[in-house]
Write a protein that holds these residues in place. Structure first.
Motif, PDB file in Angstrom:
ATOM      1  N   ALA A 295       0.837  -1.203   0.000  1.00 53.96           N
ATOM      2  CA  ALA A 295       0.000   0.000   0.000  1.00 53.96           C
ATOM      3  C   ALA A 295       0.874   1.256   0.000  1.00 53.96           C
ATOM      4  N   LEU A 296       1.962   1.242   0.765  1.00 52.68           N
ATOM      5  CA  LEU A 296       2.862   2.388   0.790  1.00 52.68           C
ATOM      6  C   LEU A 296       3.522   2.597  -0.573  1.00 52.68           C
ATOM      7  N   LEU A 297       3.933   1.502  -1.204  1.00 54.89           N
ATOM      8  CA  LEU A 297       4.536   1.626  -2.532  1.00 54.89           C
ATOM      9  C   LEU A 297       3.536   2.181  -3.542  1.00 54.89           C
ATOM     10  N   MET A 298       2.274   1.753  -3.449  1.00 52.75           N
ATOM     11  CA  MET A 298       1.276   2.267  -4.386  1.00 52.75           C
ATOM     12  C   MET A 298       0.979   3.736  -4.133  1.00 52.75           C
ATOM     13  N   LEU A 299       1.027   4.148  -2.867  1.00 58.98           N
ATOM     14  CA  LEU A 299       0.843   5.566  -2.565  1.00 58.98           C
ATOM     15  C   LEU A 299       1.957   6.398  -3.201  1.00 58.98           C
ATOM     16  N   LEU A 300       3.175   5.904  -3.097  1.00 64.70           N
ATOM     17  CA  LEU A 300       4.312   6.608  -3.702  1.00 64.70           C
ATOM     18  C   LEU A 300       4.250   6.542  -5.224  1.00 64.70           C
ATOM     19  N   LEU A 301       3.817   5.404  -5.763  1.00 62.36           N
ATOM     20  CA  LEU A 301       3.733   5.268  -7.217  1.00 62.36           C
ATOM     21  C   LEU A 301       2.705   6.238  -7.791  1.00 62.36           C
ATOM     22  N   GLY A 302       1.556   6.377  -7.125  1.00 62.09           N
ATOM     23  CA  GLY A 302       0.559   7.327  -7.593  1.00 62.09           C
ATOM     24  C   GLY A 302       1.097   8.746  -7.595  1.00 62.09           C
ATOM     25  N   ALA A 303       1.848   9.106  -6.564  1.00 55.30           N
ATOM     26  CA  ALA A 303       2.427  10.448  -6.503  1.00 55.30           C
ATOM     27  C   ALA A 303       3.424  10.668  -7.642  1.00 55.30           C
ATOM     28  N   ALA A 304       4.230   9.654  -7.929  1.00 55.78           N
ATOM     29  CA  ALA A 304       5.221   9.785  -9.001  1.00 55.78           C
ATOM     30  C   ALA A 304       4.551   9.888 -10.369  1.00 55.78           C
ATOM     31  N   LEU A 305       3.529   9.086 -10.599  1.00 56.82           N
ATOM     32  CA  LEU A 305       2.871   9.098 -11.915  1.00 56.82           C
ATOM     33  C   LEU A 305       2.037  10.352 -12.117  1.00 56.82           C
ATOM     34  N   GLY A 306       1.507  10.925 -11.036  1.00 61.92           N
ATOM     35  CA  GLY A 306       0.820  12.206 -11.175  1.00 61.92           C
ATOM     36  C   GLY A 306       1.765  13.297 -11.625  1.00 61.92           C
ATOM     37  N   LEU A 307       3.011  13.222 -11.183  1.00 64.33           N
ATOM     38  CA  LEU A 307       4.027  14.179 -11.591  1.00 64.33           C
ATOM     39  C   LEU A 307       4.540  13.901 -13.001  1.00 64.33           C
ATOM     40  N   PHE A 308       4.270  12.715 -13.501  1.00 64.70           N
ATOM     41  CA  PHE A 308       4.723  12.323 -14.841  1.00 64.70           C
ATOM     42  C   PHE A 308       3.670  12.586 -15.911  1.00 64.70           C
ATOM     43  N   GLN A 309       2.441  12.121 -15.682  1.00 67.22           N
ATOM     44  CA  GLN A 309       1.446  12.155 -16.755  1.00 67.22           C
ATOM     45  C   GLN A 309       0.921  13.561 -17.035  1.00 67.22           C
ATOM     46  N   LEU A 310       0.524  14.290 -15.990  1.00 72.48           N
ATOM     47  CA  LEU A 310      -0.141  15.573 -16.219  1.00 72.48           C
ATOM     48  C   LEU A 310       0.750  16.593 -16.929  1.00 72.48           C
ATOM     49  N   PRO A 311       2.022  16.769 -16.550  1.00 79.79           N
ATOM     50  CA  PRO A 311       2.837  17.721 -17.312  1.00 79.79           C
ATOM     51  C   PRO A 311       2.955  17.374 -18.788  1.00 79.79           C
ATOM     52  N   LEU A 312       2.972  16.084 -19.116  1.00 81.87           N
ATOM     53  CA  LEU A 312       3.067  15.704 -20.523  1.00 81.87           C
ATOM     54  C   LEU A 312       1.785  16.037 -21.272  1.00 81.87           C
ATOM     55  N   ILE A 313       0.619  15.757 -20.656  1.00 81.80           N
ATOM     56  CA  ILE A 313      -0.642  16.053 -21.332  1.00 81.80           C
ATOM     57  C   ILE A 313      -0.833  17.552 -21.494  1.00 81.80           C
ATOM     58  N   VAL A 314      -0.616  18.306 -20.422  1.00 84.52           N
ATOM     59  CA  VAL A 314      -0.751  19.765 -20.500  1.00 84.52           C
ATOM     60  C   VAL A 314       0.272  20.341 -21.476  1.00 84.52           C
ATOM     61  N   GLY A 315       1.492  19.823 -21.424  1.00 87.00           N
ATOM     62  CA  GLY A 315       2.537  20.340 -22.299  1.00 87.00           C
ATOM     63  C   GLY A 315       2.255  20.100 -23.760  1.00 87.00           C
ATOM     64  N   VAL A 316       1.861  18.876 -24.115  1.00 82.82           N
ATOM     65  CA  VAL A 316       1.646  18.578 -25.531  1.00 82.82           C
ATOM     66  C   VAL A 316       0.409  19.293 -26.053  1.00 82.82           C
ATOM     67  N   GLN A 317      -0.628  19.472 -25.229  1.00 80.92           N
ATOM     68  CA  GLN A 317      -1.795  20.224 -25.659  1.00 80.92           C
ATOM     69  C   GLN A 317      -1.466  21.698 -25.871  1.00 80.92           C
ATOM     70  N   SER A 318      -0.456  22.192 -25.178  1.00 79.91           N
ATOM     71  CA  SER A 318      -0.087  23.599 -25.281  1.00 79.91           C
ATOM     72  C   SER A 318       0.846  23.881 -26.452  1.00 79.91           C
ATOM     73  N   THR A 319       1.282  22.848 -27.152  1.00 81.24           N
ATOM     74  CA  THR A 319       2.163  23.052 -28.306  1.00 81.24           C
ATOM     75  C   THR A 319       1.400  23.109 -29.619  1.00 81.24           C
ATOM     76  N   VAL A 320       0.085  22.943 -29.576  1.00 80.73           N
ATOM     77  CA  VAL A 320      -0.717  22.964 -30.797  1.00 80.73           C
ATOM     78  C   VAL A 320      -1.855  23.962 -30.627  1.00 80.73           C
ATOM     79  N   GLY A 321      -2.384  24.417 -31.746  1.00 83.32           N
ATOM     80  CA  GLY A 321      -3.525  25.312 -31.722  1.00 83.32           C
ATOM     81  C   GLY A 321      -4.832  24.560 -31.624  1.00 83.32           C
TER      82      GLY A 321
END
Length: 562
Positions: free
Chosen positions: A408-434
């Motif tokens: 459970a502790l590892l999954m808590l840490l994994l969720g925190a790490a993936l939240g820092l990974f996925q959202l910047p990529l989605i926001v970033g790639v959406q911001s590079t196009v019109g």
């Protein structure tokens, strides 16, 4: 003395000069072309959507629409025993999930292109209506074959919901505010992961399993009303020619995806991997993939344009999120089996071990803008996936049998790490196009993630069963089950086994899941490699005319720093 201009002969005022003819709008920044049919990108967002009060009902509609798609899988899974007991079809019930996933995945590129061509609102409305029609048909199903067919209809609507909701969320908010709406959508997924099994179990146990589909109707009706009433898209110039849809390409993409996903989902389950059906499906999907490339290259407005792979930013995000779909199979599919078979937990407690990941994910996603505003999208995602890699490698180091709080502790840490990974990529790639390219870009990212998830389910399933079979060859007793599902069912009632056999099976499952997590760490390494080698150091963020007038000084500085 200044000479006077000669007066015009005759009476009456002098005619006014004709106003200068407005120039056509320039193509969207970032190398994209204007929308098909000669229309330009939208001018400005309606004033009602530029204020929090004006956006509030639209955001509510997006969250309800996303909830329809998010809760669907979890709410159905807990009702499978009641569905099979009523309709039969135990040998094919897995297609309740595979058919839905297949329909969602193969339609994502089509809906992305349609939303760029005709607008987001009609696509979202059509998706909600199609999803609700599928829900009504599922509730009225008379046998398993009909229910599977109607689940595919539901999936056709679910593809429009997933892609279009994410695209509209990026349309509504400027770059600095997008983490806020993305965090809300992540919260919807987290809540659905926890509430879905509970609601599904209650409806199936105390009412009727058909209510798990009928419950979608009021939620969808409210979302539909909010979209129709409050979503007003930016005005666009009328196209000079009627937009053309690449229906041949859409059919080719649909056929290729259907055959490939069928081969991945059913391989090793319905037939061996090296059997004639499996090899035939893979061969046919390869031929259709080549045909799709030829069709898309010749199409005037392809469903999957070549620029989604030619632009380094989009290509790297596609590959990175495809690897994310691959590694997510380890916790979502195999962790519940580990918790029940190795730790001896019940289904509810095993679900809690997994659900803690959905608690930390939206928190770090909401706070990620404070990181990528300082160091950029790419470096933020690298930090997130690097941490996820280390966490996944730590799972095989857990003691046997261990305590429930360890994973459970590892999954808590994994969720925190993936939240820092996925959202910047989605926001970033959406911001590079019109605006005119955002639907296609978002759909390509989600499509790659879904395909990665399908590949991961097939690949890690083969790894787990292979490790388990190798361990059972040296079993101290005979007559033990020989695959992961059978072992899990045997360990649900360990009283039928000797103590030595039970312990041996638990250790075999532990070893199989450890190998799956090592494979998931390999997927995280692939995502890290894609970001390091392909992604540009600074995402080419653009300032869009689709955003309402606002103070742009901070936004412009943000563009240069990300």
């Amino acid at each position: 003395m200044r000479a006077r201009a000669p007066r015009r002969a005759g009476r009456g005022p002098a005619p006014r000069r004709a106003p200068a003819r407005p120039r056509p709008p320039p193509p969207p920044p970032g190398g994209g072309a204007p929308p098909p049919g000669g229309g330009g990108p939208p001018t400005a967002a309606p004033p009602a959507l530029t204020t929090p009060r004006g956006r509030r009902p639209v955001v509510a509609a997006l969250m309800l629409g996303m909830a329809l798609a998010a809760i669907d899988g979890t709410i159905v899974s807990t009702a499978v025993p009641q569905i099979v007991g009523d309709l039969g079809g135990f040998t094919v019930f897995s297609w309740l999930f595979s058919g839905y996933l297949l329909a969602v995945t193969v339609t994502l590129p089509l809906y992305g292109k349609l939303s760029d061509t005709f607008g987001r609102k009609p696509v979202l409305i059509a998706g909600i209506i199609l999803f609700l029609i599928g829900s009504v048909l599922c509730a009225a199903a008379w046998n398993m074959a009909a229910l599977i067919a109607f689940r595919i209809v539901q999936g056709l609507g679910g593809g429009a919901l997933q892609g279009t909701v994410q695209t509209i969320a990026a349309d509504l908010y400027p770059l600095k505010e997008r983490p806020r709406i993305q965090a809300k959508l992540s919260t919807v997924w987290a809540t659905s992961a926890v509430a879905g099994p509970v609601v599904g179990g209650l409806l199936a146990g105390y009412a009727d399993w058909r209510w798990i589909f009928l419950i979608n109707l009021p939620v969808g009706a409210v979302a539909l009303w909010l979209v129709v009433r409050h979503l007003h898209e930016p005005s666009r110039p009328r196209p000079a020619a009627r937009p053309r849809v690449d229906w041949a390409g859409a059919l080719a993409v649909f056929a290729t995806g259907t055959l490939l996903l069928t081969a991945l989902v059913q391989g090793g389950v319905a037939w061996p991997w090296l059997s004639t059906p499996s090899l035939g499906l893979f061969g046919a999907s390869a031929v259709l993939a080549a045909l799709t490339v030829v069709i898309e290259r010749r199409a005037a407005e392809p469903i999957i344009p070549g620029w989604v792979w030619r632009r380094r930013t989009i290509a790297s995000v596609n590959l990175a999120l495809g690897a994310l779909g691959l590694l997510m199979v380890a916790p979502t599919v195999f962790l519940p089996t580990y918790a029940q078979s190795v730790l001896g937990l019940g289904p509810i407690a095993a679900g809690f071990v997994l659900s803690v990941m959905t608690l930390s994910w939206p928190v770090t996603a909401a706070l990620s803008d404070r990181v990528y505003n300082r160091i950029g999208f790419r470096l933020t995602a690298i930090i997130g996936i690097g941490a996820a890699l280390l966490i996944l490698l730590a799972f095989p180091l857990l003691p046997y049998p261990g305590e429930p709080w360890h994973p459970a502790l590892l999954m808590l840490l994994l969720g925190a790490a993936l939240g820092l990974f996925q959202l910047p990529l989605i926001v970033g790639v959406q911001s590079t196009v019109g605006w005119a390219e955002r639907g296609t870009t978002t759909a390509s990212v989600l499509f790659c993630r879904q395909v990665g998830q399908s590949i991961g389910a097939a690949l890690f399933g083969a790894v787990a069963n292979g490790v388990l079979a190798a361990r059972l060859l040296d079993a101290p007793v005979t007559g033990l089950p020989d695959d992961l599902d059978a072992v899990a069912r045997a360990l649900e009632d360990p009283g039928t086994l000797s103590a030595a056999a039970t312990d041996y099976l638990r250790r075999a499952v532990d070893s199989a899941v450890d190998h799956v997590y090592i494979g998931a760490a390999g997927a995280a390494a692939l995502a890290l490699l894609a970001l390091i080698t392909l992604a540009p150091r600074r995402f080419p963020v653009i300032t869009e005319t689709t955003e309402a007038p606002r103070k742009t000084g901070a936004a412009d500085r943000q563009d240069t720093s990300s």
